[in-house]
Write a protein that holds these residues in place. Sequence first.
Motif, PDB file in Angstrom:
ATOM      1  N   PHE A  38       0.830  -1.205   0.000  1.00 13.90           N
ATOM      2  CA  PHE A  38       0.000   0.000   0.000  1.00 13.90           C
ATOM      3  C   PHE A  38       0.865   1.255   0.000  1.00 13.90           C
ATOM      4  CE2 PHE A  38      -2.140   3.525   1.969  1.00 13.90           C
ATOM      5  CZ  PHE A  38      -3.388   3.522   1.378  1.00 13.90           C
ATOM      6  N   GLU A  39       1.861   1.314   0.877  1.00 11.73           N
ATOM      7  CA  GLU A  39       2.674   2.522   0.991  1.00 11.73           C
ATOM      8  C   GLU A  39       3.431   2.815  -0.309  1.00 11.73           C
ATOM      9  OE1 GLU A  39       2.415   4.638   3.176  1.00 11.73           O
ATOM     10  OE2 GLU A  39       1.750   3.680   5.020  1.00 11.73           O
ATOM     11  N   ARG A  40       3.869   1.767  -1.000  1.00 12.34           N
ATOM     12  CA  ARG A  40       4.578   1.990  -2.256  1.00 12.34           C
ATOM     13  C   ARG A  40       3.626   2.548  -3.316  1.00 12.34           C
ATOM     14  NH1 ARG A  40       8.821  -2.359  -4.481  1.00 12.34           N
ATOM     15  NH2 ARG A  40       9.661  -1.865  -2.404  1.00 12.34           N
ATOM     16  N   LEU A  41       2.428   1.999  -3.396  1.00 11.29           N
ATOM     17  CA  LEU A  41       1.441   2.520  -4.344  1.00 11.29           C
ATOM     18  C   LEU A  41       1.034   3.945  -3.972  1.00 11.29           C
ATOM     19  CD1 LEU A  41      -0.852  -0.620  -4.782  1.00 11.29           C
ATOM     20  CD2 LEU A  41       0.789   0.290  -6.426  1.00 11.29           C
ATOM     21  N   TRP A  42       0.891   4.191  -2.675  1.00  8.37           N
ATOM     22  CA  TRP A  42       0.491   5.527  -2.209  1.00  8.37           C
ATOM     23  C   TRP A  42       1.510   6.581  -2.627  1.00  8.37           C
ATOM     24  CZ3 TRP A  42      -3.830   7.534  -0.353  1.00  8.37           C
ATOM     25  CH2 TRP A  42      -3.789   8.775   0.283  1.00  8.37           C
ATOM     26  N   ARG A  43       2.777   6.238  -2.539  1.00  7.07           N
ATOM     27  CA  ARG A  43       3.816   7.188  -2.899  1.00  7.07           C
ATOM     28  C   ARG A  43       3.765   7.542  -4.386  1.00  7.07           C
ATOM     29  NH1 ARG A  43       7.671   4.359  -1.287  1.00  7.07           N
ATOM     30  NH2 ARG A  43       8.543   3.610  -3.245  1.00  7.07           N
ATOM     31  N   LEU A  44       3.333   6.606  -5.216  1.00  8.54           N
ATOM     32  CA  LEU A  44       3.276   6.832  -6.654  1.00  8.54           C
ATOM     33  C   LEU A  44       1.972   7.492  -7.102  1.00  8.54           C
ATOM     34  CD1 LEU A  44       4.682   3.366  -7.730  1.00  8.54           C
ATOM     35  CD2 LEU A  44       5.890   5.553  -7.872  1.00  8.54           C
ATOM     36  N   ALA A  45       0.966   7.464  -6.246  1.00  7.30           N
ATOM     37  CA  ALA A  45      -0.361   7.945  -6.635  1.00  7.30           C
ATOM     38  C   ALA A  45      -0.434   9.471  -6.640  1.00  7.30           C
ATOM     39  CB  ALA A  45      -1.413   7.361  -5.698  1.00  7.30           C
ATOM     40  N   ILE A  46      -1.466   9.986  -7.309  1.00  8.29           N
ATOM     41  CA  ILE A  46      -1.686  11.428  -7.435  1.00  8.29           C
ATOM     42  C   ILE A  46      -2.859  11.832  -6.540  1.00  8.29           C
ATOM     43  CG2 ILE A  46      -2.310  13.283  -9.027  1.00  8.29           C
ATOM     44  CD1 ILE A  46      -1.114  11.635 -11.260  1.00  8.29           C
TER      45      ILE A  46
END
Length: 362
Positions: free
Chosen positions: A242-250
């Motif tokens: 989740f945290e990795r996806l969150w960092r990439l999200a807008i």
Amino acid sequence: MAGHGTEEHPHGADRLCDAADRVYSRAVRRGRVPRRDAEPVPCLLELALLHPDPDDMDWLVPTSPQEVMTRLLRGVYDEVSASQRRVGSAVAAFEWYAGLGPQQLPASGAEGAAIRVLDGASRIQAALDAATEACTVEVLTVQPGGIRPEHELTEGLHRALALRGRGVRMRDLYTHVARHGQGLLNYLELMGDSVEARTLDEVIDRLILFDRTVAFIPANADRTMALELRHQGLVHYLVTVFERLWRLAIPLTAPLPDTGIEGISHREQSIAALLAEGHQDAVIAERLGISVRTCRAHIARLSETLGAASRTQLGVRIAQAGLDGPRASSTESAAVSVPDVAEVSRVPGPSGVPGRESPTGR
């Protein structure tokens, strides 16, 4: 002994309505009451608390309270005896089943089990409600698909409001398509700064994490079954994802980045990259949270913009335009690898929620 009473007086002799209580009390004190006094309370006759006076049918005499009590206690005794027989039958049956297998079976359904299978919507909802009630710090969610239907948002609203009332922070991840749903915008406005939402071209399947101690994921394709995960290693692994996806999200409030190619939208750029990977229309549509019809309309516009007369030629044009590589900014998720075991071991547990931007979820 609880009589059936009437529609107007649905009670038994052990819990008279106020009107019946007054008439029966008067009958006991005076020895009898006029029949007309009992007309508003037919329950007294139905429950055999009053009966006609043999000497004068216009009057009603009461059944003695001692007789009524004996009748009630006999009924209660019969009910208790029936319940005891059912308990005995159940114990005998399951003692027999227990003797068929090993002396000690794993308590897969016990409270606190590392992995629990939840079968059916009612069990899933009950488990989510219990986790919501116990949550004190944060909720992280991944919501795949496109525009969230109103009924889905409404179903989880009571949990979200309960969390907000306790000061729990929430973070939600959606696909970019969800930005166009008015229901989601209304939900986020209602929740205020308790929720932060971000979007990606595509996300993993549905995930709900409470306080980094319990996670819920689907267990089958139609989501009629779910897994409740409390194994520390599994939960920490999902937190890392989740945290990795969150960092990439807008952030939902920020615009999507421009593609830099005239006539090609951000979504068409995402479709082009997935086409270059060899995916079929239905797979692309599912991953981006759009319908197959919409996906094909975007592909047709891509072909027109790039001057491709066939799907084969479109693939060549996509490569020539540089649309077959990792997508920019938020779409860097195409290049994100699954976290390794060493990285998972560094994820803080429930007592160490890492510094985060404004958490959100459902």
